[in-house]
Write a protein that holds these residues in place. Structure first.
Motif, PDB file in Angstrom:
ATOM      1  N   GLN A   1     -17.008   0.359   1.100  1.00 23.31           N
ATOM      2  CA  GLN A   1     -15.881   0.040   1.666  1.00 23.31           C
ATOM      3  C   GLN A   1     -15.746   0.503   3.139  1.00 23.31           C
ATOM      4  OE1 GLN A   1     -13.770  -2.423   0.394  1.00 23.31           O
ATOM      5  NE2 GLN A   1     -15.407  -2.675  -0.918  1.00 23.31           N
TER       6      GLN A   1
ATOM      7  N   ASP B   1       1.294  -4.802   5.106  1.00 25.01           N
ATOM      8  CA  ASP B   1       0.652  -3.657   4.822  1.00 25.01           C
ATOM      9  C   ASP B   1       0.498  -3.702   3.395  1.00 25.01           C
ATOM     10  OD1 ASP B   1      -0.803  -1.570   5.736  1.00 25.01           O
ATOM     11  OD2 ASP B   1       0.486  -0.029   5.098  1.00 25.01           O
ATOM     12  N   ARG B   2      -0.643  -4.643   2.776  1.00 28.33           N
ATOM     13  CA  ARG B   2      -0.473  -5.048   1.388  1.00 28.33           C
ATOM     14  C   ARG B   2      -1.856  -5.142   0.987  1.00 28.33           C
ATOM     15  NH1 ARG B   2       4.089  -7.017  -1.142  1.00 28.33           N
ATOM     16  NH2 ARG B   2       5.772  -6.950  -0.007  1.00 28.33           N
ATOM     17  N   SER B   3      -2.319  -5.036  -0.334  1.00 25.62           N
ATOM     18  CA  SER B   3      -3.516  -4.845  -0.916  1.00 25.62           C
ATOM     19  C   SER B   3      -3.733  -6.502  -1.239  1.00 25.62           C
ATOM     20  CB  SER B   3      -3.722  -4.110  -2.054  1.00 25.62           C
ATOM     21  OG  SER B   3      -4.981  -4.225  -2.586  1.00 25.62           O
ATOM     22  N   ARG B   4      -4.503  -7.109  -0.077  1.00 29.78           N
ATOM     23  CA  ARG B   4      -4.966  -8.648  -0.471  1.00 29.78           C
ATOM     24  C   ARG B   4      -6.534  -8.481  -0.366  1.00 29.78           C
ATOM     25  NH1 ARG B   4      -0.863  -9.577   3.441  1.00 29.78           N
ATOM     26  NH2 ARG B   4       1.102 -10.521   2.525  1.00 29.78           N
TER      27      ARG B   4
ATOM     28  N   ARG C   1     -14.369  -0.969   6.443  1.00 34.94           N
ATOM     29  CA  ARG C   1     -12.821  -1.336   6.569  1.00 34.94           C
ATOM     30  C   ARG C   1     -12.086  -0.265   7.325  1.00 34.94           C
ATOM     31  NH1 ARG C   1      -9.823  -4.336   2.127  1.00 34.94           N
ATOM     32  NH2 ARG C   1     -11.302  -5.344   0.730  1.00 34.94           N
TER      33      ARG C   1
ATOM     34  N   LEU D   1       0.711  -1.271   0.008  1.00 39.69           N
ATOM     35  CA  LEU D   1       0.118  -0.119  -0.056  1.00 39.69           C
ATOM     36  C   LEU D   1       0.828   1.195  -0.052  1.00 39.69           C
ATOM     37  CD1 LEU D   1      -3.074  -0.915   2.536  1.00 39.69           C
ATOM     38  CD2 LEU D   1      -3.139  -0.928  -0.019  1.00 39.69           C
TER      39      LEU D   1
ATOM     40  N   ARG E   1      -1.414  -4.391  10.783  1.00 37.09           N
ATOM     41  CA  ARG E   1      -0.891  -3.969   9.490  1.00 37.09           C
ATOM     42  C   ARG E   1       0.471  -4.668   9.254  1.00 37.09           C
ATOM     43  NH1 ARG E   1      -1.486   2.230   9.243  1.00 37.09           N
ATOM     44  NH2 ARG E   1       0.035   1.904   7.390  1.00 37.09           N
TER      45      ARG E   1
ATOM     46  N   SER F   1      -7.688   7.531  -1.771  1.00 34.05           N
ATOM     47  CA  SER F   1      -7.442   6.455  -1.231  1.00 34.05           C
ATOM     48  C   SER F   1      -7.416   6.863   0.384  1.00 34.05           C
ATOM     49  CB  SER F   1      -6.239   5.900  -1.489  1.00 34.05           C
ATOM     50  OG  SER F   1      -5.102   6.409  -1.349  1.00 34.05           O
TER      51      SER F   1
ATOM     52  N   ASP G   1      -7.499  -0.099   5.398  1.00 37.94           N
ATOM     53  CA  ASP G   1      -7.907  -1.099   4.388  1.00 37.94           C
ATOM     54  C   ASP G   1      -7.437  -2.553   4.612  1.00 37.94           C
ATOM     55  OD1 ASP G   1      -9.262   1.004   2.612  1.00 37.94           O
ATOM     56  OD2 ASP G   1      -7.500   1.744   2.317  1.00 37.94           O
ATOM     57  N   VAL G   2      -6.403  -2.532   5.305  1.00 34.28           N
ATOM     58  CA  VAL G   2      -5.734  -4.174   5.303  1.00 34.28           C
ATOM     59  C   VAL G   2      -6.813  -4.856   6.186  1.00 34.28           C
ATOM     60  CG1 VAL G   2      -3.872  -5.600   6.085  1.00 34.28           C
ATOM     61  CG2 VAL G   2      -3.480  -3.278   5.047  1.00 34.28           C
TER      62      VAL G   2
END
Length: 400
Positions: free
Chosen positions: A385, A337-340, A388, A10, A332, A17, A366-367
């Protein structure tokens, strides 16, 4: 250590965002709040203004000559990111470095300055700790006096979980009004925070007499108090023999707990009548005899995931019967801290962790992973969303 999953890191370079909003809106708001909380001299005020301008329009600059942790930050990636936009480097890194530079701006690390060692967030931490709502929460302990042990278990676990909503940096963000309205609706019964994943029963099976519990704390104040109560309960019931409370070595992310905050929270408990005061005195005694220990490892303030933890910290977590990781930032760092996809099994991103691990977290970024597909679909259909990031949902996840 290689990436555990081929998912993008991220960053804050996408306008609109959540990460971009933190860098562009929350950080300037935090600088403004700190600037107004102390009678800083003109040099300190100019340094804060310069940091605000850098965050909005500038690039990442190196730490000043003589910074005590300059070599450590170089190892953590500072040399590689110097000169780049705050928005283009990994969000976890830039967000963490912001707080390190904020401490420079207020002179926290200047051994010859008047502000050396002063916590720039202490006024808001203390105000939150001594809020009358804290008294109401502590009074509620007395109502549990005659209840069965399993009700104590659930009440104190969920107190620690939902205490994570007491996050001061979160409340200083531009969405604070939305959060307040959501919580007011919950109080009126028109909406209710809820668990999106609940491995609570699995968590209890990992607590064993004679074992050590590591609890990686998140926030101070009204979150740290229920964390301490949970630890006190586990020690008193013999569910664990010893607890190690991991806190930050210096102020971080506004409300993150430091050793000084632990002492403030203990004194708050001890001063309260009834069950809370009893817990406070027992916890104080547990610290003096070693059953409750504090750790303030430098890596607690690292801008890196726990997959990159140093060997000494890895060994400590490996020796624990269970490590409980509290809060959004630590989550995170735990899962990356990734977009999965939210349905990514929790066991995958945490497979590297050297022992059993549990996450207690309210959702403020978001995570997220480990959700049932039906749960994710229902949340998204109802709220888009926002589920989140609004802090109105929570999770308990376990990887044995």
């Amino acid at each position: 250590m290689p990436d555990l999953a081929p998912a993008p890191v991220l960053r804050g370079n996408e306008p609109g965002s959540f990460a971009h909003g933190v860098l562009a809106e929350r950080h300037p708001a935090i600088i403004r709040q700190v600037r107004e909380s102390f009678p800083f001299d003109p040099d300190r005020r100019r340094a804060l203004d310069a940091l605000r301008d850098s965050c909005l329009h500038g690039v990442i600059e190196p730490l000043p000559d003589g910074a005590p942790d300059r070599d450590r930050w170089a190892a953590w990636g500072l040399d590689a990111y110097t000169g780049q936009s705050w928005y283009d480097v990994p969000w976890l890194w830039s967000e963490s470095y912001f707080y390190r530079r904020l401490l420079d701006a207020v002179g926290h690390f200047d051994p010859d300055g008047p502000w050396h060692g002063v916590d720039p967030f202490r006024p808001v931490k203390l105000a939150e700790l001594h809020d009358p709502a804290t008294d109401e929460e502590l009074d509620a302990l007395d109502a549990l006096a005659d209840r069965p042990s399993d009700e104590w278990d659930r009440a104190l676990l969920h107190g620690s979980l939902w205490g994570n909503r007491a996050d001061l940096s979160f409340r200083l963000s531009a969405e604070a009004e939305t959060v307040a309205a959501t919580e007011a609706a919950a109080d009126e019964g028109t909406a209710a925070p809820r668990l999106v994943a609940d491995d609570g029963e699995a968590l209890w099976t990992l607590l064993r007499p004679g074992a050590t519990l590591c609890l990686v704390a998140d926030n101070s104040g009204r979150e740290l108090v229920p964390d301490l109560l949970l630890i006190g309960h586990l020690l008193a019931e013999g569910r664990v023999a010893r607890a190690v409370l991991h806190v930050k070595p210096h102020p971080y992310y506004v409300s993150d707990a430091t050793p000084a905050d632990v002492l403030d929270a203990l004194r708050r408990l001890i001063a309260h009548p009834g069950a809370a005061g009893t817990y406070g005195r027992r916890l104080w005694e547990a610290m003096t005899d070693g059953r409750l220990a504090l750790r303030a490892h430098p890596f607690s303030c690292a801008p890196l995931p726990y997959a990159e933890m140093p060997a000494d910290l890895r060994a400590e977590f490996a020796a624990a019967g269970l490590t409980v990781v509290k809060g959004d930032l630590n989550y995170r760092r735990l899962v990356g801290d990734r977009s999965r996809p939210p349905t990514t099994p929790f066991a995958g991103p945490t497979a590297y962790f050297p022992g059993p691990v549990a996450a207690l977290r309210t959702l403020k970024s978001d995570v997220v992973c480990g959700l049932d597909p039906d749960t994710e679909a229902a949340l998204t259909a109802a709220e888009g969303q926002s589920w989140r990031t609004a802090g109105t949902h929570a999770l308990i996840q376990v990887r044995a």
